[in-house]
Design an enzyme around this catalytic site. Structure first.
Site, mmCIF file in Angstrom:
data_model
loop_
_atom_site.group_PDB
_atom_site.id
_atom_site.type_symbol
_atom_site.label_atom_id
_atom_site.label_comp_id
_atom_site.label_asym_id
_atom_site.label_seq_id
_atom_site.Cartn_x
_atom_site.Cartn_y
_atom_site.Cartn_z
ATOM 1 N N ASP A 9 0.875 -1.179 0.000
ATOM 2 C CA ASP A 9 0.000 0.000 0.000
ATOM 3 C C ASP A 9 0.913 1.230 0.000
ATOM 4 O OD1 ASP A 9 0.884 0.304 2.614
ATOM 5 O OD2 ASP A 9 -1.103 0.284 3.529
ATOM 6 N N HIS A 10 0.301 2.406 0.239
ATOM 7 C CA HIS A 10 1.076 3.651 0.203
ATOM 8 C C HIS A 10 2.161 3.675 1.281
ATOM 9 C CE1 HIS A 10 -2.404 3.984 2.837
ATOM 10 N NE2 HIS A 10 -1.717 4.868 3.559
ATOM 11 N N CYS A 66 3.081 -3.220 4.088
ATOM 12 C CA CYS A 66 2.254 -2.071 4.475
ATOM 13 C C CYS A 66 2.975 -1.385 5.626
ATOM 14 C CB CYS A 66 0.823 -2.479 4.809
ATOM 15 S SG CYS A 66 0.627 -3.557 6.252
ATOM 16 N N GLY A 67 2.278 -0.554 6.383
ATOM 17 C CA GLY A 67 2.959 0.159 7.463
ATOM 18 C C GLY A 67 3.505 -0.790 8.510
ATOM 19 N N THR A 68 2.670 -1.730 8.936
ATOM 20 C CA THR A 68 3.074 -2.675 9.987
ATOM 21 C C THR A 68 3.253 -4.106 9.485
ATOM 22 O OG1 THR A 68 0.758 -3.152 10.445
ATOM 23 C CG2 THR A 68 1.791 -1.385 11.757
ATOM 24 N N GLY A 69 2.694 -4.415 8.345
ATOM 25 C CA GLY A 69 2.649 -5.804 7.850
ATOM 26 C C GLY A 69 1.430 -6.553 8.380
ATOM 27 N N HIS A 99 8.766 -24.732 8.409
ATOM 28 C CA HIS A 99 7.746 -25.452 9.181
ATOM 29 C C HIS A 99 6.318 -25.186 8.716
ATOM 30 C CE1 HIS A 99 10.403 -26.182 13.005
ATOM 31 N NE2 HIS A 99 10.987 -26.592 11.888
ATOM 32 N N ASN A 100 6.023 -23.950 8.334
ATOM 33 C CA ASN A 100 4.637 -23.594 7.991
ATOM 34 C C ASN A 100 4.388 -23.563 6.482
ATOM 35 O OD1 ASN A 100 5.360 -21.028 10.312
ATOM 36 N ND2 ASN A 100 4.221 -22.891 10.873
ATOM 37 N N ARG A 110 7.090 0.584 8.392
ATOM 38 C CA ARG A 110 7.285 1.546 9.483
ATOM 39 C C ARG A 110 7.887 0.864 10.706
ATOM 40 N NH1 ARG A 110 1.269 3.938 8.349
ATOM 41 N NH2 ARG A 110 1.782 4.993 6.407
ATOM 42 N N ARG A 133 6.765 -34.081 9.507
ATOM 43 C CA ARG A 133 5.711 -33.935 10.523
ATOM 44 C C ARG A 133 4.859 -32.677 10.314
ATOM 45 N NH1 ARG A 133 10.444 -32.014 12.261
ATOM 46 N NH2 ARG A 133 10.549 -30.176 13.624
ATOM 47 N N HIS A 134 5.381 -31.721 9.560
ATOM 48 C CA HIS A 134 4.648 -30.467 9.377
ATOM 49 C C HIS A 134 3.496 -30.598 8.384
ATOM 50 C CE1 HIS A 134 7.815 -28.741 11.726
ATOM 51 N NE2 HIS A 134 8.725 -29.145 10.860
ATOM 52 N N ARG A 137 0.121 -30.985 10.025
ATOM 53 C CA ARG A 137 -0.343 -29.751 10.674
ATOM 54 C C ARG A 137 -0.908 -28.782 9.642
ATOM 55 N NH1 ARG A 137 5.111 -30.273 14.292
ATOM 56 N NH2 ARG A 137 4.324 -32.013 15.499
#
Ligand code: RB5
Length: 151
Positions: A9-10, A66-69, A99-100, A110, A133-134, A137
């Site tokens: 974003d901006h 983005c600003g924070t993610g 793992h994920n 930011r 093993r992942h 899950r």
């Protein structure tokens, strides 16, 4: 080499462009879904554009800024088959691939300096899912996505 799709974003487009140059210089193919200016815009739209590229197989991995993610990760995780991780340390950026099998990395422009952000990007795009093993899950997460998991 993997194809990586980028979106912002901006608040995140400047860092997104730094990441784009870095990935292209490293030999990756990059798809950029915008935004490309400081004009205020709505991050869920760019998250959705990016996730669709992964869902149809045009890109293997995505990076959203983005600003924070955080908003980007919330929006991305509403898409089927998308596993988005908001990270600000290199260990998590690597482990979320191992793992994920995260397919989207979300970064806060930011929150992070460009140097650390590029380190996170390197960890994320160069790590591979360990499977094993992942796998079970991840299929449980898929069950949740499909409204099936009731325990
Ligand atoms: C935009 O001001 C800001 O809210 C956005 O970039 C992001 O931080 C949302 O999570």
């Amino acid at each position: 080499m993997k194809t990586i799709v980028l979106g912002a974003d901006h608040g995140g487009f400047e860092l997104k462009n730094i990441i784009k140059a870095h990935l292209e210089n490293s030999g990756f193919t990059v798809i950029d879904v915008g935004t490309n200016s400081a004009d205020s815009c709505d991050y869920p739209i760019f998250a959705s554009r990016l996730c669709k590229k992964i869902q149809v197989g045009e890109a293997e991995l995505g990076i959203l800024v983005c600003g924070t993610g955080i908003g980007m990760s919330m929006a991305a995780n509403k898409h089927k088959g998308i596993r988005a991780a908001c990270c600000s340390d290199t260990f998590s950026a690597r482990l979320t691939r191992l793992h994920n099998d995260a397919n989207v990395l979300c970064l806060g422009a930011r929150v992070l300096g460009a140097g650390l952000a590029l380190d996170l990007v390197n960890e994320f795009v160069n790590a591979e899912f360990e499977g094993d093993r992942h796998i079970k899950r991840l299929s449980l997460i898929e069950d949740i996505e499909n409204g099936k998991l009731v325990e």
